[in-house]
Write an enzyme that holds these catalytic residues in place. Sequence first.
Site, PDB file in Angstrom:
ATOM      1  N   GLU A   1      -5.523  -1.514   8.501  1.00  0.00           N
ATOM      2  CA  GLU A   1      -5.405  -1.367   9.956  1.00  0.00           C
ATOM      3  C   GLU A   1      -4.475  -0.208  10.310  1.00  0.00           C
ATOM      4  OE1 GLU A   1      -7.227  -4.341   8.711  1.00  0.00           O
ATOM      5  OE2 GLU A   1      -5.161  -5.032   8.792  1.00  0.00           O
TER       6      GLU A   1
ATOM      7  N   TYR B   1       0.838  -1.193   0.000  1.00  0.00           N
ATOM      8  CA  TYR B   1       0.000   0.000   0.000  1.00  0.00           C
ATOM      9  C   TYR B   1       0.878   1.250   0.000  1.00  0.00           C
ATOM     10  CZ  TYR B   1      -4.269  -2.545   1.522  1.00  0.00           C
ATOM     11  OH  TYR B   1      -5.366  -3.353   1.625  1.00  0.00           O
TER      12      TYR B   1
ATOM     13  N   TYR C   1       0.698 -10.110  12.864  1.00  0.00           N
ATOM     14  CA  TYR C   1      -0.296 -10.717  11.967  1.00  0.00           C
ATOM     15  C   TYR C   1      -0.190 -12.238  11.889  1.00  0.00           C
ATOM     16  CZ  TYR C   1      -3.915  -9.770   8.488  1.00  0.00           C
ATOM     17  OH  TYR C   1      -5.119  -9.653   7.816  1.00  0.00           O
TER      18      TYR C   1
ATOM     19  N   GLU D   1      -5.882 -10.725  -1.438  1.00  0.00           N
ATOM     20  CA  GLU D   1      -5.537 -10.766  -0.018  1.00  0.00           C
ATOM     21  C   GLU D   1      -5.901 -12.139   0.517  1.00  0.00           C
ATOM     22  OE1 GLU D   1      -7.227  -7.735   2.411  1.00  0.00           O
ATOM     23  OE2 GLU D   1      -6.374  -6.065   1.273  1.00  0.00           O
TER      24      GLU D   1
ATOM     25  N   ASN E   1      -9.796   0.730  -2.515  1.00  0.00           N
ATOM     26  CA  ASN E   1      -9.564  -0.523  -1.793  1.00  0.00           C
ATOM     27  C   ASN E   1     -10.851  -0.985  -1.125  1.00  0.00           C
ATOM     28  OD1 ASN E   1      -7.749  -2.623  -0.665  1.00  0.00           O
ATOM     29  ND2 ASN E   1      -8.361  -1.713   1.277  1.00  0.00           N
ATOM     30  N   GLU E   2     -11.312  -2.157  -1.502  1.00  0.00           N
ATOM     31  CA  GLU E   2     -12.517  -2.739  -0.917  1.00  0.00           C
ATOM     32  C   GLU E   2     -13.656  -1.713  -0.839  1.00  0.00           C
ATOM     33  OE1 GLU E   2     -10.706  -6.308   1.850  1.00  0.00           O
ATOM     34  OE2 GLU E   2     -11.036  -4.367   2.814  1.00  0.00           O
TER      35      GLU E   2
END
Length: 655
Positions: free
Chosen positions: A129, A83, A333, A268, A187-188
């Site tokens: 996030e 990103y 993560y 993803e 994005n989404e």
Amino acid sequence: MISALVRILSLLLAPLLLGSAHGLRNVSRRTFEIDYNKDRFLKDGQPFRYISGSIHYFRVPRFYWKDRLLKMKMAGLNAIQTYVPWNFHEPQPGQYQFSEDHDVEYFIKLAHELGLLVILRPGPYICAEWDMGGLPAWLLEKESIVLRSSDPDYLAAVDKWLGVLLPKMRPLLYQNGGPIITVQVENEYGSYFACDFNYMRFLQKRFRYHLGNDVLLFTTDGALKNFLKCGTLQGLYATVDFGTGGNVTADFQTQRKVEPKGPLVNSEFYTGWLDHWGKPHSTVETEVLASSLYDILARGASVNLYMFIGGTNFAYWNGANTPYSPQPTSYDYDAPLSEAGDLTEKYFVLRKVIQMFEDVPEGPIPPSTPKFAYGKVALKKLKTVEAALDILCPGGPIESLYPLTFTQVKQYFGFVLYRTTLPQDCSNSSLYAPKDGVHDRAYVSVNGVPQGILERNSMIPLNITGKAGATLDLLVENMGRVNYGSYINDSKGLVSNLTLNSSILTNWTIFPLDTEDAVRSRLGAWGDQGAGCHNKDCAGSSSNYMLPAFYVGNFSIPSGIPDLPQDTFIQFSGWTKGQVWINGFNLGRYWPAQGPQMTLFVPQHILTTSAPNNITVLELEHAPCSTHGWETCTVELVDKPIINRPVTHDGVFPQ
């Protein structure tokens, strides 16, 4: 004479110009496109599928970019995905940061040098996030703005930003000799309430204007029909994202409903999941992950493993979800490479799966970096925040009848202190904020005596005691902006009026605190002067709280030991909640009272052997030395991380 020189120069330069033109012709043959007839990508006319991994350069210090990228390549990945967070590069309107840890161009070129392709996701919204999903908080200065929509104010800011970023990316496109094979638009977006196709068309036009017509643009949405309805747009190739919990066949069938032909792509594929303070550390079983990855690759699909390395939310960059739940400093993560870049079992298992389908590079894999336990460091209390306002707010306070938000006083991160006076004598009087009135946590005191905490999403009043005219202080902490969903327009501070026994409090003095500059410069001078804390500020009150205060200490790294400094982790046994800096570098938030994260990653490049290393801690609630004596006011530098301390469902540690 001049014309003769021109002819000579022309003859000398002709071979160079021809060579250059020949090189450009070679570059122009580089293509990356979709073969709709055979449901695949074509790279330079040859069938291709990418096996990629997500790495966020903004969560990994530049010092370690090469190490992490090499480990990703040696796992068998042929591409990386990243990103670009707008707020990381334009923290103030028109002030851009593209150097050092912000040098995204260098990061992409480094990936290129290592033979990795790049999938670029420049937003402008990224989620990730990350604070406010990557959108700059200063956008909220226009209170009526509708983010991620065709609101003219929002579009004007986006247009200006894309005009800065995308021209930097154009030379790095695959068609132009660089590594960027595809670029994601937004994005989404299908998960957002606005469903504004004019906004998506605007982005498509601006991406085409700045990047040209040859680059492959795509979208990513969750593998649900409703998400793809608003997230896709003709001319942008639609991909999906999903983890191990679903059905691979069904999820790709969802993509096929909007893209009947073309390559299957999971943009993803979740190797783990995000954490929240007070909740258990998230994990995904390696065997389940490997099995799902095998299913994806067996279908000939392209895939991006999100995350391949998570990294760290240094400073104040973590995001939050709703109902309001902020994420911790670690963005480990449960990825194949740990937060500190260490090789895990998951790394080697996934490498074996990839090896079944693609050639994996031969040669040694860069090892996990060594860690060193430097031991305990004694800290001395300097001053409370209240006593240091002249240093923390050198420009002076702002006066206002009613409270102003962080954005209104142009303070986007960290802390703001709100001060007024009690209008009447109070004996267990109720200080009340509406349920959503404090964003996000306010540490309350009266005349320097701690009273307790007001927090977001709580309607419990705080009982306070004091005489009429006493000073009422609320130190408000921004704990990270919402990064996903309808409420990303997340203002901070006292966002509504406070009442005392049902009367609205007015006449506020507001101190925006520049903790970063104070820690880097002026706070250091305190320690040199031995400005200790020897009055009532050093002691707690009869409550469980202390006044928020700074503590400092230092430790030396022996210069005679080879290979030092090394990475380490800082642990806060007995401390409650706060922020920590080492040598002026903001490592992030600690909150061992909530967990699951108990240690913070300390990369070696911020440490030195040539002078003592300074540790500065801002403890907001309660330090161990307030209870057990000053000799216990220590932190410890250890060689193993703890980011998975067990917590119960309500965020309380089991005994």
